[in-house]
Write a protein that holds these residues in place. Sequence first.
Motif, PDB file in Angstrom:
ATOM      1  N   SER A  64      48.719  23.105  52.712  1.00 10.57           N
ATOM      2  CA  SER A  64      49.080  23.296  54.104  1.00 10.57           C
ATOM      3  C   SER A  64      48.490  24.592  54.648  1.00 10.57           C
ATOM      4  O   SER A  64      48.019  25.448  53.890  1.00 10.57           O
ATOM      5  N   VAL A  65      48.549  24.746  55.963  1.00 11.92           N
ATOM      6  CA  VAL A  65      48.064  25.959  56.613  1.00 11.92           C
ATOM      7  C   VAL A  65      48.822  27.174  56.069  1.00 11.92           C
ATOM      8  O   VAL A  65      50.044  27.135  55.905  1.00 11.92           O
ATOM      9  N   ASP A  66      48.091  28.230  55.770  1.00  8.34           N
ATOM     10  CA  ASP A  66      48.648  29.505  55.311  1.00  8.34           C
ATOM     11  C   ASP A  66      49.255  29.438  53.913  1.00  8.34           C
ATOM     12  O   ASP A  66      50.005  30.326  53.521  1.00  8.34           O
ATOM     13  N   ASP A  67      48.942  28.391  53.157  1.00  2.00           N
ATOM     14  CA  ASP A  67      49.395  28.360  51.769  1.00  2.00           C
ATOM     15  C   ASP A  67      48.545  29.251  50.872  1.00  2.00           C
ATOM     16  O   ASP A  67      48.915  29.522  49.732  1.00  2.00           O
ATOM     17  N   GLY A  68      47.371  29.685  51.363  1.00  4.01           N
ATOM     18  CA  GLY A  68      46.561  30.642  50.622  1.00  4.01           C
ATOM     19  C   GLY A  68      45.379  30.058  49.888  1.00  4.01           C
ATOM     20  O   GLY A  68      44.907  30.640  48.906  1.00  4.01           O
ATOM     21  N   LYS A  69      44.840  28.930  50.368  1.00  2.00           N
ATOM     22  CA  LYS A  69      43.718  28.297  49.677  1.00  2.00           C
ATOM     23  C   LYS A  69      42.488  29.197  49.650  1.00  2.00           C
ATOM     24  O   LYS A  69      41.882  29.414  48.605  1.00  2.00           O
ATOM     25  N   SER A  70      42.118  29.696  50.823  1.00  2.88           N
ATOM     26  CA  SER A  70      40.916  30.533  50.891  1.00  2.88           C
ATOM     27  C   SER A  70      41.095  31.828  50.110  1.00  2.88           C
ATOM     28  O   SER A  70      40.154  32.333  49.501  1.00  2.88           O
ATOM     29  N   THR A  71      42.316  32.375  50.120  1.00  4.91           N
ATOM     30  CA  THR A  71      42.585  33.577  49.331  1.00  4.91           C
ATOM     31  C   THR A  71      42.466  33.272  47.841  1.00  4.91           C
ATOM     32  O   THR A  71      41.928  34.083  47.073  1.00  4.91           O
ATOM     33  N   LEU A  72      42.961  32.113  47.411  1.00  7.06           N
ATOM     34  CA  LEU A  72      42.829  31.727  46.007  1.00  7.06           C
ATOM     35  C   LEU A  72      41.365  31.615  45.607  1.00  7.06           C
ATOM     36  O   LEU A  72      40.950  32.126  44.561  1.00  7.06           O
ATOM     37  N   VAL A  73      40.566  30.945  46.450  1.00  6.87           N
ATOM     38  CA  VAL A  73      39.147  30.787  46.136  1.00  6.87           C
ATOM     39  C   VAL A  73      38.465  32.150  46.099  1.00  6.87           C
ATOM     40  O   VAL A  73      37.663  32.445  45.209  1.00  6.87           O
ATOM     41  N   GLY A  74      38.781  32.985  47.085  1.00 11.09           N
ATOM     42  CA  GLY A  74      38.207  34.326  47.103  1.00 11.09           C
ATOM     43  C   GLY A  74      38.586  35.130  45.870  1.00 11.09           C
ATOM     44  O   GLY A  74      37.753  35.828  45.282  1.00 11.09           O
ATOM     45  N   ARG A  75      39.856  35.039  45.474  1.00 12.66           N
ATOM     46  CA  ARG A  75      40.306  35.737  44.267  1.00 12.66           C
ATOM     47  C   ARG A  75      39.598  35.195  43.036  1.00 12.66           C
ATOM     48  O   ARG A  75      39.211  35.949  42.133  1.00 12.66           O
ATOM     49  N   LEU A  76      39.428  33.892  42.983  1.00  8.89           N
ATOM     50  CA  LEU A  76      38.751  33.266  41.844  1.00  8.89           C
ATOM     51  C   LEU A  76      37.315  33.763  41.740  1.00  8.89           C
ATOM     52  O   LEU A  76      36.840  34.123  40.649  1.00  8.89           O
ATOM     53  N   LEU A  77      36.623  33.827  42.869  1.00  6.37           N
ATOM     54  CA  LEU A  77      35.242  34.308  42.869  1.00  6.37           C
ATOM     55  C   LEU A  77      35.177  35.801  42.545  1.00  6.37           C
ATOM     56  O   LEU A  77      34.319  36.253  41.785  1.00  6.37           O
ATOM     57  N   HIS A  78      36.096  36.571  43.135  1.00  9.18           N
ATOM     58  CA  HIS A  78      36.081  38.024  42.942  1.00  9.18           C
ATOM     59  C   HIS A  78      36.412  38.410  41.507  1.00  9.18           C
ATOM     60  O   HIS A  78      35.692  39.181  40.866  1.00  9.18           O
ATOM     61  N   ASP A  79      37.500  37.864  40.970  1.00 10.10           N
ATOM     62  CA  ASP A  79      37.943  38.285  39.640  1.00 10.10           C
ATOM     63  C   ASP A  79      37.074  37.722  38.525  1.00 10.10           C
ATOM     64  O   ASP A  79      37.077  38.248  37.410  1.00 10.10           O
ATOM     65  N   SER A  80      36.348  36.622  38.805  1.00 17.86           N
ATOM     66  CA  SER A  80      35.416  36.093  37.806  1.00 17.86           C
ATOM     67  C   SER A  80      34.033  36.709  37.954  1.00 17.86           C
ATOM     68  O   SER A  80      33.084  36.282  37.309  1.00 17.86           O
ATOM     69  N   LYS A  81      33.947  37.731  38.843  1.00 20.74           N
ATOM     70  CA  LYS A  81      32.703  38.480  39.070  1.00 20.74           C
ATOM     71  C   LYS A  81      31.561  37.561  39.518  1.00 20.74           C
ATOM     72  O   LYS A  81      30.421  37.688  39.077  1.00 20.74           O
ATOM     73  N   SER A  82      31.918  36.629  40.422  1.00 18.88           N
ATOM     74  CA  SER A  82      30.927  35.701  40.954  1.00 18.88           C
ATOM     75  C   SER A  82      30.539  36.045  42.386  1.00 18.88           C
ATOM     76  O   SER A  82      29.924  35.234  43.078  1.00 18.88           O
ATOM     77  N   VAL A  83      30.904  37.251  42.835  1.00 21.90           N
ATOM     78  CA  VAL A  83      30.589  37.692  44.187  1.00 21.90           C
ATOM     79  C   VAL A  83      29.538  38.787  44.118  1.00 21.90           C
ATOM     80  O   VAL A  83      29.695  39.765  43.379  1.00 21.90           O
TER      81      VAL A  83
END
Length: 457
Positions: free
Chosen positions: A31-50
């Motif tokens: 749903s809206v504001d459940d944090g999907k984009s934040t999860l994806v961003g965190r996944l990319l950031h913490d896996s050093k894929s950014v």
Amino acid sequence: MTTGTTDTAAAGAAAERLADTSLLRFATAGSVDDGKSTLVGRLLHDSKSVLADQLEAVEHASRSRGADGPDLALLTDGLRAEREQGITIDVAYRYFATPRRRFILADTPGHVQYTRNMVTGASTAELAIILVDARNGVVEQTRRHAAVAALLRVPHVVLAVNKMDLVGYEESVFSAIAGEFASYAASLGVPEVTAIPISALAGDNVVEPSARMDWYSGPTVLEHLETVPVSHDLAACPARFPVQYVIRPQTPEHPDYRGYAGQIASGVLSVGQSVTVLPSGRTSTITGIDLLGQSVRTAWAPQSVTVQLADDLDISRGDLIAPADVAPDTTQDVAATVCHLNDSPLRVGQRVLLKHTTRTVKAIVKEIPSRLALDDLSLHPEPGELAANDIGRVRLRTAEPLPLDAYALSRRTGSFLLIDPADGATLTAGMAGDAFAEAARATRDAAGAAEDDGWDF
């Protein structure tokens, strides 16, 4: 100086290791504001894929919006309208890799009016991550996304209970939500659900295990993504070869060459194999297969090849070549489960175009037997029309016979699109066969239940 040679060798070795890793396609939904984009961003950031410049751009954009730190959601919300409204509108695709696996992820919108975009993002996915706000639990949009995942037969579903930091990391909150969702998913025929408590904002259980939820001993999101079995072995399915183009070079070197080019949708084709051309039903034998300019004896999905046959048959774009012993039946009466995507409703009697693989034919909507109610999975009979994002059953009559597989057998040759003949707009995504009836029946049989499952049409 040997630095350049060493760097080149190291890069080559890394490329070889990457080529040997498997590929997982997955989609996020919620749903809206459940944090999907934040999860994806965190996944990319913490896996050093950014990349450094990407992170710098996100930090700059975050500061301009008054944020104290980098808003990782901006790594996927790339459209200007998305950043202004703070929501995801379009499907955002991202590619990244770890030493264990390569990934293609589709971050799909959460707003109800964009549910149709999830169909696009999840249509080729092997796994779907459905997010739930721990404060709100399972809501209608959660059920809708679970239904779409079941409809598209996504093999693996992950329930990510997000924002656990806002409920004090309470195990009881997580357990209640996971239990409710598992029960609903089972009624849809979803074979497996993995529930993970997370905080995408704080990074709990996304890439690194959370020290604040020691009661949870399961995998993190990334660990599960790296280890879940990948089952998209198209070569194990019956061979299907939709013809895209007929090649007639007519050169002195090849005066009689006639090849049929396209991408193998599933299965394996071999020289000497007896095949049937549909919808005509004519049979022949494969005499040659060209792959990247070279003759080969065998080819498999999803390779793009040119096939030569022993007989001079009338074959054109849209025909399907299949092994003679496992060729699909052709029909002009199509029964399917659909998800309606267009703002204009789909109505009984409407004339449409039906696109199946490389073939497009005229069709008419003969009947809409039922529409699915997502709150209790009941069927509303004879609704007369399907509105945007509705899931229901339709019966179509096509002007020409189609070689349709059941969607349960093949996601490629069992699916189709309905198109508006006036402006070419996509109306509906369809899956041939009783998708939910088959799923619910399989669940009932596995449980040994004898009562009626309520899904018969």
